[in-house]
Design an enzyme around this catalytic site. Structure first.
Site: not given
Length: 320
Positions: A12, A131, A185, A242, A250
């Site tokens: 953010g 994205g 993902k 990622t 993650n």
């Protein structure tokens, strides 16, 4: 039109910085008044995004009512907390353009961010921005491309408003594909991190990514997503980033699982709850998702990482 960014985590904050470098009417809202006063004084968010300075034009506020005067509101709220936030502040968010900037599937409802907005505040224009992106890259003004998904009538003006010299947006009306690509993902990234952390090697990670992408396609297409969306930024692009970078929360979380090391519990790992939610969705729709189910089982402590890998390798041989 003015823009407010609700949620002063790393992502953010990064969005607020890059947008206010291109505009003068951007507000960053945070709930914590003490943190807001510190950010106003230091002109940075040292706790979440060290070294990224705020432009002079960026307003930082803890006044939610004032922030919600903006016509366009970016909701950088974790997916598992989004529904409660929307319910609590529905009056303030009524008849707004609401752009979800989070990834995941709500564990309680099985809904993605756009569906959550639409079901809670039907009067709003519900969109999602998703994205391959890291907050530090966006804040630094490094070239980044994202997908903006939502109703066609608002996409082109919104695309123009949220694009900057370094942030390029592509639009699509396929909100299902954009939601699920970004959500699923994260689960595969946890599996990829676990494979590397456990010492299974780069070839194992490549296999996890490839077969994981097949799982993403199976479920998302069954739920109405378009294949080309899943092959784009919000699907394959985000998966590639990622699953291959230690800067991904993650992936790092999965690595800690595989290596049996500690992970910072203060960091939001959207893929953890999403794994369980998606596993439930897959069973409901009869979709085969062995990697997702394995991640859910590891997180529920029904399997170890080694046991999960053994189970995946032992699956019946078949055509690709």
């Amino acid at each position: 039109m003015s823009i407010s960014v609700l949620g002063a985590g790393a992502f953010g904050t990064a969005l607020a910085i890059t947008l206010s470098n291109a505009r003068t009417d951007v507000t960053l809202w945070a709930r914590d008044e003490v943190a807001v006063k510190t950010m106003q004084t230091t002109r940075m968010n040292a706790a979440r995004l060290p070294k990224a300075r705020f432009p002079k034009t960026l307003t930082v506020s803890s006044d939610l009512e004032a922030a919600c005067q903006a016509e366009t509101i970016l909701l950088v709220i974790p997916t598992q907390k989004l529904a409660a936030f929307l319910h609590s502040h529905a009056t303030l968010l009524d008849v707004k353009t609401l752009v979800a900037c989070c990834k995941g599937v709500d564990l309680a409802t099985g809904l993605g961010p756009v569906q959550t907005i639409a079901s809670t505040i039907p009067s709003a224009q519900a969109c999602i921005l998703t994205g391959p992106s890291f907050a530090v890259d966006i804040a630094a003004g490094l070239p980044t491309a994202l997908t903006l998904a939502g109703p066609k009538n608002c996409l082109e003006p919104l695309q123009e408003m949220l694009s900057t010299p370094a942030l390029r947006l592509y639009w699509t009306t396929d909100t299902v594909g954009a939601e699920l690509g970004g959500a699923l993902k994260n689960v595969i990234a946890i599996a990829s991190g676990a494979a590397i952390g456990a010492g299974f090697g780069e070839s194992a990670r490549a296999a996890v990514m490839t077969r994981g992408y097949a799982e993403i396609q199976r479920l998302a297409i069954a739920l109405g997503a378009k294949p080309k969306t899943l092959a784009g930024l919000s699907g394959f692009g985000d998966l590639a980033l990622t699953c291959t970078s230690a800067r991904s929360r993650n992936f790092s979380f999965g690595f800690a699982l595989g290596a049996k090391t500690e992970f910072d519990s203060g960091l939001t790992v959207e893929g953890a709850k999403t794994a369980e939610a998606v596993s439930n969705l897959a069973k409901k729709h009869g979709i085969d998702m062995p990697i997702t189910n394995a991640v859910a089982a590891i997180l529920a402590q029904r399997l170890t990482v080694s046991q999960a890998m053994e189970a995946l390798i032992a699956r019946p041989l078949k055509e690709e």
